[in-house]
Design an enzyme around this catalytic site. Structure first.
Site, mmCIF file in Angstrom:
data_model
loop_
_atom_site.group_PDB
_atom_site.id
_atom_site.type_symbol
_atom_site.label_atom_id
_atom_site.label_comp_id
_atom_site.label_asym_id
_atom_site.label_seq_id
_atom_site.Cartn_x
_atom_site.Cartn_y
_atom_site.Cartn_z
ATOM 1 N N ASP A 20 0.788 -1.252 0.000
ATOM 2 C CA ASP A 20 0.000 0.000 0.000
ATOM 3 C C ASP A 20 0.817 1.298 0.000
ATOM 4 O O ASP A 20 0.530 2.227 0.766
ATOM 5 C CB ASP A 20 -0.962 0.009 1.207
ATOM 6 C CG ASP A 20 -2.007 -1.100 1.125
ATOM 7 O OD1 ASP A 20 -1.959 -1.907 0.177
ATOM 8 O OD2 ASP A 20 -2.862 -1.176 2.031
ATOM 9 N N ASP A 58 -4.446 -0.759 -1.881
ATOM 10 C CA ASP A 58 -5.756 -0.637 -1.245
ATOM 11 C C ASP A 58 -6.654 0.013 -2.303
ATOM 12 O O ASP A 58 -6.277 1.039 -2.888
ATOM 13 C CB ASP A 58 -5.600 0.260 -0.009
ATOM 14 C CG ASP A 58 -6.580 -0.042 1.112
ATOM 15 O OD1 ASP A 58 -6.939 -1.230 1.311
ATOM 16 O OD2 ASP A 58 -6.984 0.915 1.813
ATOM 17 N N HIS A 60 -10.563 0.793 -2.903
ATOM 18 C CA HIS A 60 -11.946 0.768 -2.428
ATOM 19 C C HIS A 60 -12.908 1.416 -3.417
ATOM 20 O O HIS A 60 -12.597 2.473 -3.987
ATOM 21 C CB HIS A 60 -12.069 1.526 -1.110
ATOM 22 C CG HIS A 60 -11.231 0.973 0.002
ATOM 23 N ND1 HIS A 60 -11.234 -0.361 0.359
ATOM 24 C CD2 HIS A 60 -10.365 1.589 0.868
ATOM 25 C CE1 HIS A 60 -10.410 -0.529 1.384
ATOM 26 N NE2 HIS A 60 -9.867 0.620 1.704
ATOM 27 N N HIS A 64 -17.365 2.887 0.456
ATOM 28 C CA HIS A 64 -16.909 1.632 1.061
ATOM 29 C C HIS A 64 -17.320 1.570 2.534
ATOM 30 O O HIS A 64 -17.367 2.596 3.223
ATOM 31 C CB HIS A 64 -15.381 1.534 0.954
ATOM 32 C CG HIS A 64 -14.833 0.207 1.337
ATOM 33 N ND1 HIS A 64 -14.085 0.008 2.478
ATOM 34 C CD2 HIS A 64 -14.945 -1.000 0.742
ATOM 35 C CE1 HIS A 64 -13.740 -1.265 2.552
ATOM 36 N NE2 HIS A 64 -14.242 -1.906 1.512
ATOM 37 N N HIS A 93 -10.567 6.969 1.528
ATOM 38 C CA HIS A 93 -9.183 6.841 1.052
ATOM 39 C C HIS A 93 -9.109 5.779 -0.029
ATOM 40 O O HIS A 93 -9.935 4.869 -0.088
ATOM 41 C CB HIS A 93 -8.251 6.466 2.216
ATOM 42 C CG HIS A 93 -8.536 5.097 2.782
ATOM 43 N ND1 HIS A 93 -9.541 4.874 3.700
ATOM 44 C CD2 HIS A 93 -7.979 3.891 2.538
ATOM 45 C CE1 HIS A 93 -9.580 3.583 3.998
ATOM 46 N NE2 HIS A 93 -8.648 2.957 3.299
ATOM 47 N N LYS A 118 -6.861 -4.859 -3.294
ATOM 48 C CA LYS A 118 -7.634 -5.456 -2.197
ATOM 49 C C LYS A 118 -8.570 -4.417 -1.604
ATOM 50 O O LYS A 118 -8.356 -3.214 -1.780
ATOM 51 C CB LYS A 118 -6.694 -5.994 -1.123
ATOM 52 C CG LYS A 118 -5.862 -4.892 -0.502
ATOM 53 C CD LYS A 118 -4.885 -5.423 0.509
ATOM 54 C CE LYS A 118 -4.075 -4.339 1.140
ATOM 55 N NZ LYS A 118 -4.853 -3.302 1.848
ATOM 56 N N CYS A 163 -2.278 -2.883 7.509
ATOM 57 C CA CYS A 163 -2.198 -3.760 6.343
ATOM 58 C C CYS A 163 -0.944 -4.625 6.318
ATOM 59 O O CYS A 163 -0.989 -5.776 5.887
ATOM 60 C CB CYS A 163 -2.361 -2.952 5.067
ATOM 61 S SG CYS A 163 -4.061 -2.331 4.911
HETATM 62 C C1 VGL Z 1 -4.760 0.652 5.633
HETATM 63 C C2 VGL Z 1 -6.359 1.514 7.027
HETATM 64 C C3 VGL Z 1 -7.311 1.419 6.032
HETATM 65 C C4 VGL Z 1 -3.342 0.241 5.445
HETATM 66 C C5 VGL Z 1 -5.699 0.532 4.625
HETATM 67 O O1 VGL Z 1 -2.846 0.205 4.289
HETATM 68 O O2 VGL Z 1 -2.684 -0.040 6.466
HETATM 69 N N1 VGL Z 1 -5.104 1.136 6.830
HETATM 70 N N2 VGL Z 1 -6.976 0.914 4.839
HETATM 71 ZN ZN ZN Z 2 -8.386 0.932 3.254
#
Ligand code: VGL
Ligand code: ZN
Length: 216
Positions: A20, A58, A60, A64, A93, A118, A163
């Site tokens: 991410d 990430d 979404h 979401h 995000h 994901k 993550c």
């Molecule tokens: C993440 C919070 C929400 C991450 C992703 O990449 O750690 N944290 N979505």
């Molecule tokens: Zn996320």
């Protein structure tokens, strides 16, 4: 802790999993992780030493279920209970196709074989690159790696306590030898989440390593 490696980065059975590294997690982004952008040069140097590199994104849909904006009266960083369990609510995000969802442009990992997206299901979050938050829905990553003969994963990126942590723990649960490269991660650290991640790694047999300990 100095742990002998049973797999070297250059081994064809090893892979670097870069989690991410997207603009929304960088300073100025929607869910900024302090100094997240500072990891880019180290990840580029590390990546060059691995034959196999997998990147996650990430990714979404708008509205979401993990977004506070999807729940009337809730704020970012609140925790709620969903049918699949507890869920931290986040600022909007990494919405599919937006600039915030793009990988940092200075990430120089052109030899990465797979970019895995994901969190694509509107109703299920997925911190993990392997199994979504309902703890049932698979992303297919374990199968992909195993079919390619990869048995050892080195995990780095953002965020260490979300993550990266869920991905590393699920990697271990799926039978991979799993290291987290501590200095190649940054954390959000929400309500003790960072301490918990290190405890969970220890309990699960996920090994902490620093990048300087990795030889070719
Ligand atoms: C993440 C919070 C929400 C991450 C992703 O990449 O750690 N944290 N979505
Ligand atoms: Zn996320």
């Amino acid at each position: 802790m100095n742990t002998p490696l049973s797999r070297l980065p250059s081994d064809p059975r090893s892979a670097l999993l870069v989690i991410d590294m997207q603009y929304d997690f960088m300073p100025g982004g929607a869910l900024a992780v302090a100094e997240g952008d500072g990891l880019v040069p180290l990840l580029n140097r590390l990546g060059a030493r691995f034959r196999n590199v997998v990147i996650t994104q990430d990714w979404h849909p708008a509205e979401h279920i993990s977004f506070a904006s999807s729940h009337a009266g809730r704020d970012p960083f609140d925790s709620i209970t969903l049918p699949y369990g507890p869920q931290t609510l986040w600022p909007d995000h990494c919405i599919q196709g937006t600039r915030g969802a793009e990988l940092h442009a200075d990430l120089d990992l052109a030899h990465a074989q797979l970019i895995l997206r994901k969190g694509c299901n509107a109703g299920i979050d997925s911190y993990s690159a392997f199994v979504e938050a309902d703890r049932t829905t698979q992303t297919g990553l374990a199968g992909y790696l195993k079919e390619r003969g990869i048995d050892s994963l080195f995990v780095a990126g953002l965020a260490l306590d979300f993550c990266v942590a869920w991905s590393a723990l699920d990697a271990r649960a799926a039978g991979f030898n799993t290291w987290v490269i501590a200095d190649a991660c940054k954390a959000i650290d929400l309500g003790g989440s960072l301490d918990k991640a290190w405890r969970d790694f220890q309990a699960a047999g996920v090994v902490r390593i620093d990048s300087a300990e990795l030889t070719v």
